[in-house]
Design a protein around this motif. Sequence first.
Motif, PDB file in Angstrom:
ATOM      1  N   LEU A  28       0.832  -1.200   0.000  1.00  0.00           N
ATOM      2  CA  LEU A  28       0.000   0.000   0.000  1.00  0.00           C
ATOM      3  C   LEU A  28       0.867   1.250   0.000  1.00  0.00           C
ATOM      4  CD1 LEU A  28      -2.871   1.148   0.080  1.00  0.00           C
ATOM      5  CD2 LEU A  28      -2.726   1.111   2.552  1.00  0.00           C
ATOM      6  N   ALA A  29       1.918   1.271   0.810  1.00  0.00           N
ATOM      7  CA  ALA A  29       2.795   2.443   0.867  1.00  0.00           C
ATOM      8  C   ALA A  29       3.486   2.671  -0.476  1.00  0.00           C
ATOM      9  CB  ALA A  29       3.830   2.261   1.977  1.00  0.00           C
ATOM     10  N   GLY A  30       3.982   1.619  -1.088  1.00  0.00           N
ATOM     11  CA  GLY A  30       4.618   1.744  -2.400  1.00  0.00           C
ATOM     12  C   GLY A  30       3.649   2.227  -3.467  1.00  0.00           C
ATOM     13  N   GLY A  31       2.422   1.728  -3.429  1.00  0.00           N
ATOM     14  CA  GLY A  31       1.412   2.162  -4.386  1.00  0.00           C
ATOM     15  C   GLY A  31       1.047   3.626  -4.219  1.00  0.00           C
ATOM     16  N   LEU A  32       0.956   4.073  -2.971  1.00  0.00           N
ATOM     17  CA  LEU A  32       0.630   5.479  -2.730  1.00  0.00           C
ATOM     18  C   LEU A  32       1.763   6.399  -3.169  1.00  0.00           C
ATOM     19  CD1 LEU A  32      -1.192   5.264   0.714  1.00  0.00           C
ATOM     20  CD2 LEU A  32      -2.194   5.621  -1.543  1.00  0.00           C
ATOM     21  N   VAL A  33       3.003   5.985  -2.964  1.00  0.00           N
ATOM     22  CA  VAL A  33       4.142   6.779  -3.452  1.00  0.00           C
ATOM     23  C   VAL A  33       4.126   6.828  -4.980  1.00  0.00           C
ATOM     24  CG1 VAL A  33       6.672   6.822  -3.612  1.00  0.00           C
ATOM     25  CG2 VAL A  33       5.566   6.419  -1.417  1.00  0.00           C
ATOM     26  N   GLY A  34       3.815   5.702  -5.603  1.00  0.00           N
ATOM     27  CA  GLY A  34       3.698   5.673  -7.063  1.00  0.00           C
ATOM     28  C   GLY A  34       2.610   6.597  -7.571  1.00  0.00           C
ATOM     29  N   LEU A  35       1.474   6.639  -6.878  1.00  0.00           N
ATOM     30  CA  LEU A  35       0.393   7.551  -7.273  1.00  0.00           C
ATOM     31  C   LEU A  35       0.800   9.011  -7.100  1.00  0.00           C
ATOM     32  CD1 LEU A  35      -2.772   5.747  -5.882  1.00  0.00           C
ATOM     33  CD2 LEU A  35      -2.094   6.029  -8.262  1.00  0.00           C
ATOM     34  N   LEU A  36       1.573   9.298  -6.061  1.00  0.00           N
ATOM     35  CA  LEU A  36       2.059  10.666  -5.858  1.00  0.00           C
ATOM     36  C   LEU A  36       2.985  11.080  -6.993  1.00  0.00           C
ATOM     37  CD1 LEU A  36       2.225  13.137  -3.943  1.00  0.00           C
ATOM     38  CD2 LEU A  36       4.208  12.034  -2.921  1.00  0.00           C
ATOM     39  N   VAL A  37       3.866  10.190  -7.393  1.00  0.00           N
ATOM     40  CA  VAL A  37       4.773  10.484  -8.500  1.00  0.00           C
ATOM     41  C   VAL A  37       3.995  10.640  -9.805  1.00  0.00           C
ATOM     42  CG1 VAL A  37       6.657   9.505  -9.896  1.00  0.00           C
ATOM     43  CG2 VAL A  37       6.753   9.396  -7.402  1.00  0.00           C
ATOM     44  N   LEU A  55      -8.389  11.221 -11.677  1.00  0.00           N
ATOM     45  CA  LEU A  55      -7.678  10.003 -12.077  1.00  0.00           C
ATOM     46  C   LEU A  55      -6.948   9.376 -10.891  1.00  0.00           C
ATOM     47  CD1 LEU A  55      -6.777   8.166 -14.455  1.00  0.00           C
ATOM     48  CD2 LEU A  55      -4.799   9.662 -14.666  1.00  0.00           C
ATOM     49  N   ILE A  56      -6.236  10.177 -10.127  1.00  0.00           N
ATOM     50  CA  ILE A  56      -5.472   9.665  -8.986  1.00  0.00           C
ATOM     51  C   ILE A  56      -6.408   9.159  -7.895  1.00  0.00           C
ATOM     52  CG2 ILE A  56      -3.832  10.295  -7.171  1.00  0.00           C
ATOM     53  CD1 ILE A  56      -2.612   9.968  -9.977  1.00  0.00           C
ATOM     54  N   ALA A  57      -7.532   9.844  -7.686  1.00  0.00           N
ATOM     55  CA  ALA A  57      -8.498   9.384  -6.680  1.00  0.00           C
ATOM     56  C   ALA A  57      -9.082   8.021  -7.068  1.00  0.00           C
ATOM     57  CB  ALA A  57      -9.605  10.405  -6.496  1.00  0.00           C
ATOM     58  N   GLY A  58      -9.398   7.843  -8.334  1.00  0.00           N
ATOM     59  CA  GLY A  58      -9.921   6.555  -8.797  1.00  0.00           C
ATOM     60  C   GLY A  58      -8.899   5.440  -8.670  1.00  0.00           C
ATOM     61  N   LEU A  59      -7.658   5.732  -9.085  1.00  0.00           N
ATOM     62  CA  LEU A  59      -6.609   4.725  -8.972  1.00  0.00           C
ATOM     63  C   LEU A  59      -6.278   4.427  -7.511  1.00  0.00           C
ATOM     64  CD1 LEU A  59      -4.170   5.853 -11.812  1.00  0.00           C
ATOM     65  CD2 LEU A  59      -5.646   3.842 -11.794  1.00  0.00           C
ATOM     66  N   GLY A  60      -6.318   5.451  -6.663  1.00  0.00           N
ATOM     67  CA  GLY A  60      -6.060   5.251  -5.238  1.00  0.00           C
ATOM     68  C   GLY A  60      -7.125   4.400  -4.580  1.00  0.00           C
ATOM     69  N   VAL A  67      -5.635  -3.962  -2.187  1.00  0.00           N
ATOM     70  CA  VAL A  67      -4.699  -4.380  -1.148  1.00  0.00           C
ATOM     71  C   VAL A  67      -5.457  -4.935   0.059  1.00  0.00           C
ATOM     72  CG1 VAL A  67      -2.983  -3.553   0.494  1.00  0.00           C
ATOM     73  CG2 VAL A  67      -2.823  -2.889  -1.885  1.00  0.00           C
ATOM     74  N   PHE A  68      -6.551  -4.293   0.450  1.00  0.00           N
ATOM     75  CA  PHE A  68      -7.338  -4.807   1.575  1.00  0.00           C
ATOM     76  C   PHE A  68      -7.964  -6.153   1.241  1.00  0.00           C
ATOM     77  CE2 PHE A  68      -7.079  -0.703   3.640  1.00  0.00           C
ATOM     78  CZ  PHE A  68      -7.127  -1.058   4.982  1.00  0.00           C
ATOM     79  N   ARG A  69      -8.428  -6.312  -0.006  1.00  0.00           N
ATOM     80  CA  ARG A  69      -9.027  -7.581  -0.414  1.00  0.00           C
ATOM     81  C   ARG A  69      -7.991  -8.701  -0.383  1.00  0.00           C
ATOM     82  NH1 ARG A  69      -9.067  -9.576  -5.357  1.00  0.00           N
ATOM     83  NH2 ARG A  69      -8.647  -7.543  -6.266  1.00  0.00           N
ATOM     84  N   LEU A  70      -6.781  -8.425  -0.892  1.00  0.00           N
ATOM     85  CA  LEU A  70      -5.717  -9.429  -0.864  1.00  0.00           C
ATOM     86  C   LEU A  70      -5.304  -9.764   0.563  1.00  0.00           C
ATOM     87  CD1 LEU A  70      -3.423  -8.229  -3.777  1.00  0.00           C
ATOM     88  CD2 LEU A  70      -4.861 -10.266  -3.731  1.00  0.00           C
ATOM     89  N   SER A  71      -5.249  -8.746   1.420  1.00  0.00           N
ATOM     90  CA  SER A  71      -4.862  -8.975   2.811  1.00  0.00           C
ATOM     91  C   SER A  71      -5.869  -9.860   3.528  1.00  0.00           C
ATOM     92  CB  SER A  71      -4.730  -7.642   3.540  1.00  0.00           C
ATOM     93  OG  SER A  71      -4.422  -7.832   4.895  1.00  0.00           O
ATOM     94  N   HIS A  72      -7.143  -9.628   3.290  1.00  0.00           N
ATOM     95  CA  HIS A  72      -8.164 -10.432   3.965  1.00  0.00           C
ATOM     96  C   HIS A  72      -8.291 -11.824   3.339  1.00  0.00           C
ATOM     97  CE1 HIS A  72      -9.440  -7.343   6.656  1.00  0.00           C
ATOM     98  NE2 HIS A  72      -9.677  -6.489   5.661  1.00  0.00           N
ATOM     99  N   LYS A  73      -8.031 -11.932   2.017  1.00  0.00           N
ATOM    100  CA  LYS A  73      -8.179 -13.219   1.357  1.00  0.00           C
ATOM    101  C   LYS A  73      -7.013 -14.157   1.662  1.00  0.00           C
ATOM    102  CE  LYS A  73      -8.934 -15.257  -3.185  1.00  0.00           C
ATOM    103  NZ  LYS A  73      -9.099 -14.994  -4.615  1.00  0.00           N
ATOM    104  N   TYR A  74      -5.785 -13.649   1.593  1.00  0.00           N
ATOM    105  CA  TYR A  74      -4.618 -14.516   1.712  1.00  0.00           C
ATOM    106  C   TYR A  74      -3.939 -14.464   3.072  1.00  0.00           C
ATOM    107  CZ  TYR A  74      -4.965 -15.097  -3.305  1.00  0.00           C
ATOM    108  OH  TYR A  74      -5.402 -15.396  -4.545  1.00  0.00           O
ATOM    109  N   GLY A  75      -4.145 -13.435   3.844  1.00  0.00           N
ATOM    110  CA  GLY A  75      -3.528 -13.349   5.161  1.00  0.00           C
ATOM    111  C   GLY A  75      -2.049 -13.011   5.086  1.00  0.00           C
ATOM    112  N   GLN A  76      -1.339 -13.352   6.139  1.00  0.00           N
ATOM    113  CA  GLN A  76       0.052 -12.936   6.274  1.00  0.00           C
ATOM    114  C   GLN A  76       0.971 -13.588   5.246  1.00  0.00           C
ATOM    115  OE1 GLN A  76       1.606 -13.636  10.153  1.00  0.00           O
ATOM    116  NE2 GLN A  76       3.624 -12.857   9.659  1.00  0.00           N
ATOM    117  N   TYR A  77       0.868 -14.887   5.051  1.00  0.00           N
ATOM    118  CA  TYR A  77       1.794 -15.589   4.163  1.00  0.00           C
ATOM    119  C   TYR A  77       1.140 -16.172   2.921  1.00  0.00           C
ATOM    120  CZ  TYR A  77       4.719 -15.498   8.323  1.00  0.00           C
ATOM    121  OH  TYR A  77       5.438 -15.096   9.411  1.00  0.00           O
ATOM    122  N   GLY A  78      -0.159 -16.064   2.788  1.00  0.00           N
ATOM    123  CA  GLY A  78      -0.868 -16.740   1.711  1.00  0.00           C
ATOM    124  C   GLY A  78      -0.470 -16.305   0.324  1.00  0.00           C
TER     125      GLY A  78
END
Length: 113
Positions: A28-37, A55-60, A67-78
């Motif tokens: 998430l942090a890397g994606g937000l930095v990428g959106l800022l750039v 555009l940035i709001a939609g991509l954000g 990222v939240f969906r992946l975190s909840h679906k796969y967990g820490q190591y999934g």
Amino acid sequence: MSSVYQINKGINRAITFKGLKAQYIGYLAGGLVGLLVLFAILYIAGLNTYVCLFLIAGLGTGLVSTVFRLSHKYGQYGLLKKTAKHGLPRCLKFRSRKLFINLKKVDDGRYSK
């Protein structure tokens, strides 16, 4: 003489932040930095400010929800396990038996070349 020590109950637990676990915080942090750039590049290129913001709001929003969906679906190591599974071959093919014939048994019960 007795002392009072506080016990840290978070030892050996995954880092969590607002429901995100482990490596997803970095994603998430890397994606937000990428959106800022990207916003800076589009703004310097002369694109309308409101178009850049939209555009940035939609991509954000898409980034955060993904990222939240992946975190909840796969967990820490999934997710790491899923990507590692794609690196495994489906089958192994040997053209000769020479590799298996020349194996020697080692002291601990395993076989070696």
